[in-house]
Every structure is written in structure tokens, then in C-alpha cells.
Design a protein around this motif. Structure first.
Motif, PDB file in Angstrom:
ATOM      1  N   LYS A  15       0.828  -1.212   0.000  1.00  0.00           N
ATOM      2  CA  LYS A  15       0.000   0.000   0.000  1.00  0.00           C
ATOM      3  C   LYS A  15       0.857   1.254   0.000  1.00  0.00           C
ATOM      4  O   LYS A  15       1.819   1.351   0.753  1.00  0.00           O
ATOM      5  CB  LYS A  15      -0.897  -0.009   1.256  1.00  0.00           C
ATOM      6  N   GLY A  17      -1.309   4.193  -0.763  1.00  0.00           N
ATOM      7  CA  GLY A  17      -2.383   5.175  -0.573  1.00  0.00           C
ATOM      8  C   GLY A  17      -3.748   4.532  -0.726  1.00  0.00           C
ATOM      9  O   GLY A  17      -3.913   3.299  -0.643  1.00  0.00           O
ATOM     10  N   GLY A  18      -4.737   5.391  -0.992  1.00  0.00           N
ATOM     11  CA  GLY A  18      -6.125   4.959  -1.010  1.00  0.00           C
ATOM     12  C   GLY A  18      -6.440   3.872  -2.034  1.00  0.00           C
ATOM     13  O   GLY A  18      -7.345   3.055  -1.814  1.00  0.00           O
ATOM     14  N   ASP A  21      -6.400   0.617  -0.399  1.00  0.00           N
ATOM     15  CA  ASP A  21      -7.564   0.410   0.468  1.00  0.00           C
ATOM     16  C   ASP A  21      -8.756  -0.038  -0.359  1.00  0.00           C
ATOM     17  O   ASP A  21      -9.491  -0.958   0.007  1.00  0.00           O
ATOM     18  CB  ASP A  21      -7.923   1.711   1.201  1.00  0.00           C
ATOM     19  N   VAL A 298      -3.291  12.879   8.803  1.00  0.00           N
ATOM     20  CA  VAL A 298      -2.713  11.592   8.362  1.00  0.00           C
ATOM     21  C   VAL A 298      -2.682  11.664   6.857  1.00  0.00           C
ATOM     22  O   VAL A 298      -3.727  11.608   6.201  1.00  0.00           O
ATOM     23  CB  VAL A 298      -3.589  10.397   8.808  1.00  0.00           C
ATOM     24  N   SER A 299      -1.481  11.823   6.285  1.00  0.00           N
ATOM     25  CA  SER A 299      -1.487  12.205   4.870  1.00  0.00           C
ATOM     26  C   SER A 299      -0.147  11.967   4.190  1.00  0.00           C
ATOM     27  O   SER A 299       0.908  11.997   4.830  1.00  0.00           O
ATOM     28  CB  SER A 299      -1.798  13.713   4.797  1.00  0.00           C
ATOM     29  N   ARG A 300      -0.207  11.754   2.894  1.00  0.00           N
ATOM     30  CA  ARG A 300       0.979  11.964   2.085  1.00  0.00           C
ATOM     31  C   ARG A 300       1.315  13.452   2.178  1.00  0.00           C
ATOM     32  O   ARG A 300       0.407  14.288   2.212  1.00  0.00           O
ATOM     33  CB  ARG A 300       0.707  11.611   0.610  1.00  0.00           C
ATOM     34  N   LYS A 305      -2.163  17.882  -1.225  1.00  0.00           N
ATOM     35  CA  LYS A 305      -2.832  17.812   0.077  1.00  0.00           C
ATOM     36  C   LYS A 305      -2.933  19.175   0.769  1.00  0.00           C
ATOM     37  O   LYS A 305      -3.524  19.280   1.844  1.00  0.00           O
ATOM     38  CB  LYS A 305      -2.129  16.798   0.974  1.00  0.00           C
ATOM     39  N   LEU A 327       0.996  13.018  11.081  1.00  0.00           N
ATOM     40  CA  LEU A 327       1.631  11.765  10.644  1.00  0.00           C
ATOM     41  C   LEU A 327       1.663  11.793   9.130  1.00  0.00           C
ATOM     42  O   LEU A 327       0.615  11.860   8.488  1.00  0.00           O
ATOM     43  CB  LEU A 327       0.806  10.560  11.131  1.00  0.00           C
ATOM     44  N   GLY A 328       2.854  11.766   8.547  1.00  0.00           N
ATOM     45  CA  GLY A 328       2.902  11.842   7.094  1.00  0.00           C
ATOM     46  C   GLY A 328       4.263  11.505   6.540  1.00  0.00           C
ATOM     47  O   GLY A 328       5.253  11.448   7.273  1.00  0.00           O
ATOM     48  N   GLY A 354       6.799   9.190   8.294  1.00  0.00           N
ATOM     49  CA  GLY A 354       6.884   7.793   7.907  1.00  0.00           C
ATOM     50  C   GLY A 354       5.486   7.263   7.695  1.00  0.00           C
ATOM     51  O   GLY A 354       4.505   8.015   7.784  1.00  0.00           O
ATOM     52  N   TYR A 355       5.429   5.979   7.413  1.00  0.00           N
ATOM     53  CA  TYR A 355       4.144   5.349   7.165  1.00  0.00           C
ATOM     54  C   TYR A 355       3.873   4.390   8.309  1.00  0.00           C
ATOM     55  O   TYR A 355       4.637   3.463   8.529  1.00  0.00           O
ATOM     56  CB  TYR A 355       4.182   4.611   5.818  1.00  0.00           C
ATOM     57  N   ASP A 356       2.822   4.621   9.072  1.00  0.00           N
ATOM     58  CA  ASP A 356       2.573   3.827  10.276  1.00  0.00           C
ATOM     59  C   ASP A 356       1.068   3.595  10.421  1.00  0.00           C
ATOM     60  O   ASP A 356       0.330   4.452  10.895  1.00  0.00           O
ATOM     61  CB  ASP A 356       3.144   4.590  11.492  1.00  0.00           C
ATOM     62  N   GLY A 380     -10.713  10.751  -1.062  1.00  0.00           N
ATOM     63  CA  GLY A 380     -10.202  10.947   0.293  1.00  0.00           C
ATOM     64  C   GLY A 380     -10.805   9.897   1.192  1.00  0.00           C
ATOM     65  O   GLY A 380     -12.021   9.642   1.145  1.00  0.00           O
ATOM     66  N   LEU A 381      -9.952   9.254   1.968  1.00  0.00           N
ATOM     67  CA  LEU A 381     -10.448   8.225   2.877  1.00  0.00           C
ATOM     68  C   LEU A 381     -10.312   8.657   4.332  1.00  0.00           C
ATOM     69  O   LEU A 381     -11.086   8.237   5.183  1.00  0.00           O
ATOM     70  CB  LEU A 381      -9.673   6.916   2.666  1.00  0.00           C
ATOM     71  N   THR A 382      -9.333   9.532   4.593  1.00  0.00           N
ATOM     72  CA  THR A 382      -9.071   9.817   6.009  1.00  0.00           C
ATOM     73  C   THR A 382     -10.245  10.550   6.668  1.00  0.00           C
ATOM     74  O   THR A 382     -10.496  10.375   7.848  1.00  0.00           O
ATOM     75  CB  THR A 382      -7.778  10.635   6.191  1.00  0.00           C
TER      76      THR A 382
HETATM   77  P1  ADP Z   1      -4.231   9.244  -1.125  1.00  0.00           P
HETATM   78  O1  ADP Z   1      -4.635   7.948  -1.735  1.00  0.00           O
HETATM   79  O2  ADP Z   1      -4.286  10.425  -2.047  1.00  0.00           O
HETATM   80  O3  ADP Z   1      -2.907   9.166  -0.417  1.00  0.00           O
HETATM   81  P2  ADP Z   1      -6.541   8.841   0.617  1.00  0.00           P
HETATM   82  O4  ADP Z   1      -7.116   9.688   1.700  1.00  0.00           O
HETATM   83  O5  ADP Z   1      -7.454   8.376  -0.453  1.00  0.00           O
HETATM   84  O6  ADP Z   1      -5.289   9.628   0.020  1.00  0.00           O
HETATM   85  O7  ADP Z   1      -5.918   7.531   1.270  1.00  0.00           O
HETATM   86  C1  ADP Z   1      -4.832   7.585   2.120  1.00  0.00           C
HETATM   87  C2  ADP Z   1      -4.726   6.282   2.889  1.00  0.00           C
HETATM   88  O8  ADP Z   1      -3.395   6.132   3.350  1.00  0.00           O
HETATM   89  C3  ADP Z   1      -5.602   6.249   4.133  1.00  0.00           C
HETATM   90  O9  ADP Z   1      -5.920   4.897   4.407  1.00  0.00           O
HETATM   91  C4  ADP Z   1      -4.665   6.807   5.215  1.00  0.00           C
HETATM   92  O10 ADP Z   1      -5.026   6.373   6.499  1.00  0.00           O
HETATM   93  C5  ADP Z   1      -3.357   6.223   4.781  1.00  0.00           C
HETATM   94  N1  ADP Z   1      -2.177   7.024   5.120  1.00  0.00           N
HETATM   95  C6  ADP Z   1      -1.745   8.168   4.531  1.00  0.00           C
HETATM   96  N2  ADP Z   1      -0.583   8.560   5.073  1.00  0.00           N
HETATM   97  C7  ADP Z   1      -0.290   7.659   6.041  1.00  0.00           C
HETATM   98  C8  ADP Z   1       0.816   7.512   6.966  1.00  0.00           C
HETATM   99  N3  ADP Z   1       1.829   8.364   6.986  1.00  0.00           N
HETATM  100  N4  ADP Z   1       0.794   6.446   7.797  1.00  0.00           N
HETATM  101  C9  ADP Z   1      -0.229   5.571   7.764  1.00  0.00           C
HETATM  102  N5  ADP Z   1      -1.277   5.643   6.923  1.00  0.00           N
HETATM  103  C10 ADP Z   1      -1.303   6.681   6.063  1.00  0.00           C
END
Ligand code: ADP
Length: 481
Positions: A15, A17-18, A21, A298-300, A305, A327-328, A354-356, A380-382
Motif C-alpha cells: 500500500k 495510498g487509497g 484500500d 494523516v497524509s501523504r 494535500k 503523521l505523514g 513515515g508510514y505507520d 479521500g479516505l481519512t
Molecule cells: P491518497 O490515496 O491520495 O494518499 P486517501 O485519503 O485516499 O489519500 O488515502 C490515504 C490512505 O493512506 C488512508 O488509508 C490513510 O489512512 C493512509 N495514510 C496516509 N498517510 C499515512 C501515513 N503516513 N501512515 C499511515 N497511513 C497513512
């Protein structure tokens, strides 16, 4: 009905990103609709390691410079076809980027392979498994549509889903022969885009239906402002383009049973979130102040963004006694700027880079509000996770954010349906104004609780979206190419 979902990432196997999911959660939701999904995915190390009941079903002598096997198996309760091609996929970590942070130089071949194998399977190469529908996700799978289009014989229907139009898979025209794209397909009515090869355009031109991940984004991408050069192509497809909102996996995201959060809670017991708030404040090094409004991100970290605007708005947050837990991961410039902000004001700004996955759950479970100031946001999922977890989303009014958050204005509050706050345009003053509105809402405890409860009651599951995908798939019948 059998669907082959073709994707470059899939939660929990891999994974970024979204997209992961969605491709991970849609198969079980579609099963409930009577649609059997098999997922075709590159055999990255994490995918092959997770695969059980493995059976090779196809050998290919030469796929872009090396042999490959198609392995059938199960992973994370998903029915998987993995492309075991070590010369393309036996690389660690990120599916798209090398250790230098740059795209792998052979990404065109790596994802053309994904499209080619999908087309072989569409043509019966994995019989008795023959899909009724190919579901292509984003540019990485899109070239399948071009390959299928010129194949002889009966072919499945094709649905292409655009998760983010910003990623188009553009490669030099010099690669035409290598990628086995015919000159007849390299035209402005085909895969050609301003002299380059566009993988995504292959899907936009040759798929039977195009979906994107929210109705508002479906509108936005048909305008010059949001179309990223492809709005004309999309407009030409007329009613073949629709928006189907994403859901989230409500088994993974369930605050009553979530093993990843310190304190579990439900709609009737939101006060139990307090322990999670303290845990977030501790983890991010913030002051342990239950009265401060704790904002989470919680984001890229990318331009899309809008987090550079949040940086500029930090003094406005601070003035309202609001803390930020971010967190990003992503752009180094944003890392550095948020790091510096945390060093300057550690009681109010905390960052984990980081990714956590576990920490993402804890932030959603502990933050009072979740900030999503995206310049554009396909779905957007968050903000969906936030609503389910009782964090009030403050979002820009764009794409799926506009479709999934009900702004707490006078009208929506009067009828008691608000779930969060929206702002527009995506500028610093508008964001700062929204921060003031958030502070007002926080001071009105009854209204805050009401807004929080409304969000937690929203149906953010895959039930409705899966029914919409199933209905779409059923409209398509296998047809002669
Ligand atoms: P995108 O796909 O554009 O990155 P979305 O909101 O559609 O944005 O999906 C982002 C997904 O990635 C969500 O499930 C979010 O919880 C997860 N995510 C984003 N950044 C992190 C991070 N640094 N650590 C853990 N989960 C993250």
C-alpha cells in the motif's frame, strides 16, 4: 459474475495510498453482491510472501526481458493472481520508487506487463478462469484496455476506475514498439497525449465505462480546471463517466474492536476517546492538555494535500489553543518545514514522519478534529475514517471531501445533520476562517458532540458503493472485440 480486478497495490499486501484500500476492500464487499473478484497484481516480494495455496497456472517465456509465471493463490482472504516476474518486481518496499526516491526507470515495462497479462487472461489464457469484466485501477492497469481492444474473439467488458487523474503514466513515444502499442493506437483518438504515450488515456478511450471515486470529482475532471489535460477526452465519453464514492473497510476501521488503538470506544461512549487523545499527545510530544483542541493530519505530504497552507496557518491554530499531530511522509521540503515548526513550538506541533498504519488509527481515535486542506481530492479516505472514529473533519470543499462531509452551517445545524466543516477556496485566509469556525464549534460543547455523533452514525461502509459497482458490472456483457 466473475471480475478480474487489475491493480498495482492492494491492502494489506502492499500500500502507498487509497488505491490499495479500495482494491483490498472492494472484493469482499462485492462478494456480498454475488460478484466474485480475482485480483491480478504484480508479484512484489510482500505479495509472494503472503500467498498461500499457490498453484502456477501460466508460464510466459519472455515478458519484457525475462520469464514469468502467473501464480494463483490466496492472500489476506483475497483470490489472487500474482505475476511472478523477478526481473520486474523482485524489489523491496515502494512499488513505484527506487531507493533514490525516483521512479524505477523501467516502470513503463513493469506496468505494461500488468496490462498485458490482464489482456491474456481476458482472452482465456487462464481458462477455466475467464472474467466477465476487467476492472482496471489507475494508469498502472490501464494499458490492458488498449491490448484487449485489438484482441480477436469474445472479450470481457472493461470498467476503468480513476483514483487520481494526476497520475497518468506518461512515457516517450520512442517506447511504442517496446510496449507493443500499434501505430494505429498511437493517435489522438488513442493512447497518444501531446506526443507521449499515456497509459491512463488507453483506459479513458477503450474502456466501456469509466468511474471515478466521487460524484463531485467526476464533474471536476470534466472541466479544464480539474481535467489535467484530459477533460476533453472525458467529456467526449458522455454518460459513460460516473462517480461512485469510496467506502472504508468497517471491519478494519471499527473503534469498538480496533486492536491498534489504546482505548476502544463507541458512538454511545465517545468520552473513552480521552485516553487516546492523551496517547496521541504523548506520542507526538505535545503538552498533555485535555482542554486544547487536538488536530490530526494523516497524509501523504504533497502539494495536492494543501499542507503548505496549513504550515502558514499554524499561528492561527496556536492562537486558538489548538495542537497539531501530523503523521505523514512525502516531499522533503514539507518534512523539513513541519520538523522546524515542531522544534519551534513542541507543546503545540508534533510530527511523526513515515508510514505507520497503527499510529494512523490512534490519531483518528484520539484527535478532536482531522484536517484535510487538499487542493484537490478525488475521494479521500481519512475524512471517512475520522467520522467513524469521532474526529470532526475540517476539509476543503473539493472532490469527495465535498461529497462526504456535511458542513456545520446554520442550515445543517438547524436540522441536526452536520458532520464537519468545509472551506473554499483552498487558500490560507479561507483555511484560517475555517479554523475560527472550528474553535467556535469546540466552545459549543453540545453542538460539538452532536456533530461528532452524526459523523459516527454515517454509513461509510462499502455496502452502497459495492452495490453500485455490481450494478455497473452487470450492465456490461462480454462482447466481440
Ligand atoms: P491518497 O490515496 O491520495 O494518499 P486517501 O485519503 O485516499 O489519500 O488515502 C490515504 C490512505 O493512506 C488512508 O488509508 C490513510 O489512512 C493512509 N495514510 C496516509 N498517510 C499515512 C501515513 N503516513 N501512515 C499511515 N497511513 C497513512
Amino acid at each position: 459474475m466473475k471480475v478480474l480486478s487489475v491493480t498495482s497495490e492492494c491492502y494489506p499486501l502492499i500500500k502507498t495510498g487509497g488505491l490499495a484500500d479500495v482494491s483490498g476492500a472492494l472484493p469482499p464487499a462485492l462478494a456480498a453482491e454475488g460478484v466474485a473478484v480475482t485480483t491480478l497484481i504484480p508479484g512484489y516480494p510482500s505479495v509472494l510472501a503472503a500467498l498461500t495455496n499457490v498453484e502456477p497456472i501460466l508460464q510466459l517465456a519472455d515478458l519484457f526481458g525475462g520469464p514469468a509465471r502467473i501464480l494463483h493463490g490466496t492472500a489476506a482472504e483475497l483470490d489472487i493472481l500474482a505475476i511472478d516476474a523477478p526481473h520486474l518486481y523482485a524489489r523491496p518496499a515502494n512499488p513505484y520508487l527506487g531507493p533514490d526516491g525516483l521512479d524505477w526507470p523501467d516502470n513503463a515495462q513493469r506496468f505494461a506487463t500488468l496490462g498485458q497479462v490482464a489482456a491474456f487472461i481476458a482472452g482465456g489464457a487462464a481458462a477455466p478462469f475467464v472474467p466477465d469484466v476487467l476492472h482496471l485501477h489507475d494508469w498502472q492497469a490501464a494499458l490492458a484496455a488498449a491490448y484487449v481492444h485489438r484482441q480477436e474473439g469474445a472479450q470481457p467488458g472493461i470498467v476503468a476506475t480513476v483514483h487520481n487523474l494526476a497520475f497518468q503514466g506518461l512515457f516517450p513515444a520512442a517506447m511504442l514498439q517496446l510496449l507493443a502499442i500499434t501505430p494505429a493506437q498511437f493517435t489522438s483518438e488513442g493512447v497518444e497525449f501531446h506526443g507521449s504515450i499515456s497509459f491512463l488515456k488507453a483506459a479513458l478511450v477503450y474502456a466501456d465505462r469509466i468511474t471515478t471515486v466521487s460524484p463531485t470529482y467526476a464533474d471536476e475532471i470534466r472541466t479544464p480546471e480539474g481535467g489535467m489535460g484530459l477533460d476533453g477526452v472525458l467529456r467526449a465519453r458522455g454518460s459513460d463517466v460516473t462517480g461512485i464514492l469510496n467506502g472504508i473497510d468497517t471491519d478494519v476501521w471499527d473503534p469498538e474492536i480496533d486492536p491498534l488503538i489504546p482505548a476502544r470506544f463507541g458512538r454511545t461512549k465517545p468520552a473513552r476517546r480521552a485516553a487516546n487523545k492523551l496517547a496521541v499527545q504523548r506520542r507526538f510530544g505535545l503538552a498533555q492538555d485535555s482542554g486544547a483542541l487536538l488536530c490530526g493530519v494523516v497524509s501523504r505530504l504533497s502539494w495536492q494535500k494543501g499542507l503548505d497552507l496549513l504550515l502558514e496557518a499554524l499561528p492561527a491554530l496556536r492562537a486558538q489553543n489548538m495542537q497539531l499531530a501530523l503523521l505523514g511522509s512525502g516531499e522533503p521540503g514539507l518534512h523539513a518545514a513541519f520538523s522546524a515548526a515542531a522544534v519551534r513550538d513542541p507543546a503545540y506541533v508534533g510530527c511523526v514522519f513515515g508510514y505507520d498504519e497503527a499510529l494512523a488509527h490512534t490519531v483518528q481515535a484520539g484527535a478532536d478534529a482531522l484536517l484535510v486542506p487538499s487542493r484537490f481530492e478525488p475521494c479521500g479516505l481519512t475524512q471517512l475514517c475520522a467520522q467513524r472514529y469521532g474526529a470532526i473533519p475540517l476539509v476543503s470543499r473539493s472532490g469527495g471531501l465535498a461529497d462526504t462531509v456535511i458542513d456545520a452551517n446554520a442550515a445543517s445545524r438547524a436540522v441536526g445533520v452536520a458532520t464537519g466543516l468545509q472551506f473554499a477556496p483552498v487558500t490560507r485566509p479561507a483555511l484560517e476562517h475555517a479554523i475560527l469556525r472550528l474553535a467556535d464549534l469546540w466552545r459549543d460543547t453540545a453542538a460539538w458532540r452532536r456533530t461528532q455523533r452524526n459523523g459516527m452514525a454515517m454509513d461509510v461502509s462499502w455496502r452502497r458503493p459495492a452495490a453500485a459497482y455490481a450494478a455497473l458490472f452487470r450492465q456490461l456483457r462480454p462482447h466481440a472485440a
